[in-house]
Write a protein that holds these residues in place. Structure first.
Motif, short mmCIF file in Angstrom:
data_model
loop_
_atom_site.label_atom_id
_atom_site.label_comp_id
_atom_site.label_asym_id
_atom_site.label_seq_id
_atom_site.Cartn_x
_atom_site.Cartn_y
_atom_site.Cartn_z
N GLN A 54 0.84 -1.21 0.00
CA GLN A 54 0.00 0.00 0.00
C GLN A 54 0.87 1.25 0.00
O GLN A 54 0.53 2.25 -0.64
CB GLN A 54 -0.93 -0.02 1.22
CG GLN A 54 -2.03 -1.06 1.11
CD GLN A 54 -2.84 -1.20 2.38
OE1 GLN A 54 -2.32 -0.92 3.48
NE2 GLN A 54 -4.08 -1.66 2.24
N ASN B 95 1.98 1.82 -3.31
CA ASN B 95 0.84 2.01 -4.22
C ASN B 95 0.82 0.95 -5.33
O ASN B 95 0.48 1.22 -6.47
CB ASN B 95 0.89 3.42 -4.82
CG ASN B 95 -0.47 3.86 -5.33
OD1 ASN B 95 -1.50 3.35 -4.89
ND2 ASN B 95 -0.48 4.80 -6.26
N VAL C 208 -1.23 -5.49 -3.67
CA VAL C 208 -2.27 -5.39 -2.63
C VAL C 208 -3.34 -6.45 -2.83
O VAL C 208 -3.79 -7.11 -1.88
CB VAL C 208 -2.89 -3.97 -2.65
CG1 VAL C 208 -4.16 -3.93 -1.79
CG2 VAL C 208 -1.88 -2.94 -2.15
#
Length: 738
Positions: free
Chosen positions: A583, A586, A591
């Motif tokens: 996370q 990004n 994720v």
């Protein structure tokens, strides 16, 4: 013609006058009861037996009235529970007056019960009901003359529209106040052979104190001559010497009748009663105007009970019941499900994670809500059944199928319980078992109660659909049709087995009396449906709750061992670290992968927790036996959970196979899993279908069986016998196909 003895045994008047309603089935007695009492009714069972007991209260001027609805009977002999109950209430509870509701269109047959009421000596008001129908059939009755000849008040009524109710009630109140509980038995002649014996037997019983118990000596003697076992046992317990002498005298009379008249006392007594009735009716009491046209009911029956068209129409009606119920019930059932989902979510959001939250959401709300979700279907089914019963068509269905069912030791009235239980896939065994109340014979009723749960109820349907889709993907319709036929076949064969062994006995003669067609009243249908539905709700809320909690505890405790819980916690912590890093970078793909891994850990932990739970250990424990039918531990857990409700089998299998919470209506993921799992094959699929079809009913049905059969023994029998049979059939199927 009519002789009456002096009154006996003054009865202590109760604070409220007790009025009993008696009458033949289909005479409109229940309509009279509903008209008098409305919603002021209490429904229950007579002590020790399951015959329905209804009472209602009402006010008449300054008087409080307690109205008791006796079971509908044709006579007061000892052939059925209903007859015995009606007789006991009349003799032991001593109502202040009895209203005998008679169908004026078939008065001769209905007066047979009236004569027996009068022979007991209770105060009787005769209500000539359905006078409107009788007049349409060209029948007129001189009520005043009939009352004079019988020595009782006679009132014309049309209960369906409330006509004559006030006059009938006024007559009953006046008679109750006049007689003050005294017995004035009717004495009729039974011919020289029996009259002399009755006189001698009555003399023998004089001074024995029978009157204080409400039994008139001549009536007791008459019952002994009729071979009434209950009265004989009662007399033996009270005075063994007198009973022995009466039985000896009765045997001599029977032998004399056989040698001289080639008959037996009971038949002779019935002949003289009908002769008494006939002699009264011929004294210008009944006039029948010749009518050229066939009565409307007879004209309708030429089609509805036709040898070919009748069964076709019947199957269409039965199919319409199934379609109408589940089509109309779909929305309210969905709303009930949504309500309990909302309630579970509300409680879940309000409580912190822990045992209390799990207990309330998964144990209490899910368990009780799952059963109460059937209430809309039950209301609809009972409304339809009430319509069919009140209209007179139910009797036609029983009439047409009686011959087939009799071959298997059942009765024509067993048909509807089978249908309601899922004879047309999608029913429910709970109202089906309750529908067996219409049977008069306790043995035939018991055989029906024990075999009706074999039908394909709505709870079994998702299980069958899942397994058929998994193992018969090209022949789903044919397989489902075969499942339905197999359930009927097994139910009839088991009924034959039971009726030939543990509940053997003579079959009840099927009384082929077809009541005239009538348009049921909405009020009557609503009252009948509410009475039955309320009983279901009470049982569901008092029985489902504790068992749901027990099942929840069995699948939750003792839980994972500490080292296992730590292992999963460590795996989860590791993945959460990776998730946090992804996370932060990004990295959406990473994720997603980590979230999927976390979900996998949750599923794996849930399956491990299930295996370590009491239910999981049970599944492992019985695996040594169940493997002969092809079942491993996870299937064992699902089948054990299916005792709560059969559709739970699907969701439990889904959980056990690490598929998380699986909606019983959405079985596709589980279907694919079973198709590809090496532990599953066609033999195991067929074995599981047969086992699910036959093994122990759900616990609500078992409790209903206990209520209707009157014994936990028969409830236990249905669990043990059905499960043993199911296992034997499953083993044979699996071993022959594997």
């Amino acid at each position: 013609m009519t002789q009456q003895t002096p009154g006996h045994a003054p009865h202590q008047a109760a604070q409220a006058l007790k009025i009993a309603l008696a009458g033949n089935p289909n005479a409109g007695k229940t309509t009279v009861f509903n008209a008098l009492t409305g919603a002021r009714q209490q429904v229950g069972n007579y002590p020790g037996i399951t015959v329905e007991h209804k009472e209602g209260a009402m006010r008449r001027g300054e008087l409080d009235l307690r109205i008791t609805d006796l079971p509908g009977t044709y006579s007061l002999t000892a052939y059925s529970q209903e007859e015995l109950v009606a007789r006991r209430v009349l003799i032991e509870e001593r109502p202040d007056a009895v209203i005998d509701v008679a169908n004026a269109g078939v008065l001769e047959r209905n007066l047979y019960l009236a004569v027996q009421l009068l022979e007991i000596g209770v105060p009787v008001v005769l209500a000539l009901n359905m006078m409107d129908e009788a007049k349409r059939q060209g029948i007129t009755v001189d009520a005043a003359r009939l009352g004079k000849l019988l020595g009782v008040p006679v009132v014309e009524t049309v209960a369906r529209v409330g006509k004559g109710m006030d006059e009938m009630l006024d007559a009953a109140v006046a008679l109750a106040q006049e007689r003050r509980g005294s017995l004035t038995p009717l004495v009729i002649s039974y011919g020289p052979d029996l009259d002399q014996a009755l006189a001698e037997m009555s003399a023998l019983l004089q001074g024995k104190g029978l009157e204080e118990a409400g039994y008139m000596p001549r009536w007791v003697a008459l019952k002994v001559l009729e071979g009434d076992t209950e009265v004989a046992q009662w007399l033996r317990a009270r005075d063994a010497d007198a009973a022995a002498r009466l039985e000896e005298m009765s045997a001599k009379v029977a032998d004399h009748c056989r040698k001289t008249l080639d008959t037996y006392p009971e038949a002779l007594i019935a002949d003289y009663r009908y002769g008494f009735i006939s002699s009264i009716l011929r004294q210008d009491v009944v006039q029948v105007r010749r009518i050229d046209r066939v009565a409307l009911s007879d004209r309708i029956d030429t089609f509805l009970t036709h040898k070919l068209l009748g069964p076709l129409f019947m199957f269409a009606v039965l199919y319409a019941i199934y379609t109408f119920t589940f089509t109309l019930g779909d929305i309210p059932v969905g709303l009930m499900g949504s309500f309990f989902d909302w309630l579970g979510g509300l409680v879940g959001a309000a409580l912190p994670n822990g045992a209390l939250k799990s207990l309330l959401v998964s144990g209490v709300i899910a368990g009780v809500g799952g059963v109460l979700g059937f209430v809309p279907l039950i209301v609809i089914i009972f409304l339809i059944i009430s319509f069919l019963e009140d209209s007179g068509y139910m009797a036609r269905i029983a009439y047409m199928l009686d011959r087939v069912f009799r071959m298997f030791g059942l009765h024509g009235c067993s048909v509807m319980p089978f249908i309601v239980s899922g004879g047309i896939a999608g029913g429910c065994a709970v109202p089906g078992v309750m529908a067996a109340r219409t049977l008069r014979s306790p043995r035939e009723k018991l055989a029906t109660i024990l075999t009706a749960p074999f039908m394909t109820c709505g709870a079994k349907l998702p299980v069958f659909l899942m397994l058929v889709a998994a193992f018969f993907p090209k022949y789903q319709a044919q397989a489902m049709f075969a499942v339905t036929l197999a359930s009927w076949l097994v139910a009839l064969l088991v009924a034959k087995l039971l009726r030939s062994t543990v509940i053997s006995g003579p079959s009840t003669p099927f009384v082929m009396e077809l009541p005239p067609y009538r348009l049921p009243t909405l009020r009557g249908m609503l009252i009948h449906a509410w009475e039955r539905t309320w009983q279901f709700i009470k049982r569901a809320t008092t029985v489902v709750l504790p068992i749901s909690v027990l099942l929840w505890a069995a699948m939750t405790y003792p839980g994972l061992p500490a080292h296992e819980a730590e292992r999963f916690a460590a795996q989860r912590a590791q993945q959460e670290q990776v998730l946090a890093a992804a996370q932060a970078d990004n990295d959406e793909d990473k994720v997603a992968d980590v979230q999927e891994a976390l979900s996998g850990i949750d599923h794996e932990e849930a399956m491990a927790a299930l295996e370590y739970s009491a239910a999981g250990r049970f599944g492992r424990a019985v695996e040594g036996i169940s493997r002969y039918a092809g079942f491993e531990w996870r299937t064992n857990i699902a089948l054990a959970a299916g005792f709560a409700a059969k559709e739970v089998i699907v969701s439990t299998l889904g959980t056990a196979y690490s598929l998380g919470e699986t909606d019983p209506e959405e079985t596709t993921p589980l279907v694919e899993k079973l198709q590809t799992d090496p532990d599953w094959n066609l033999a195991k699929g067929v074995s599981l279908i047969l086992f699910t079809m036959l093994y122990a009913p759900c616990f609500v049905t078992v409790f209903t069986i206990r209520q209707e059969a009157g014994s936990w023994g028969w409830a236990a029998f249905s669990m043990i016998f059905n499960t043993t049979l199911a296992f034997a059939v499953a083993v044979v199927a699996y071993q022959s196909m594997a």
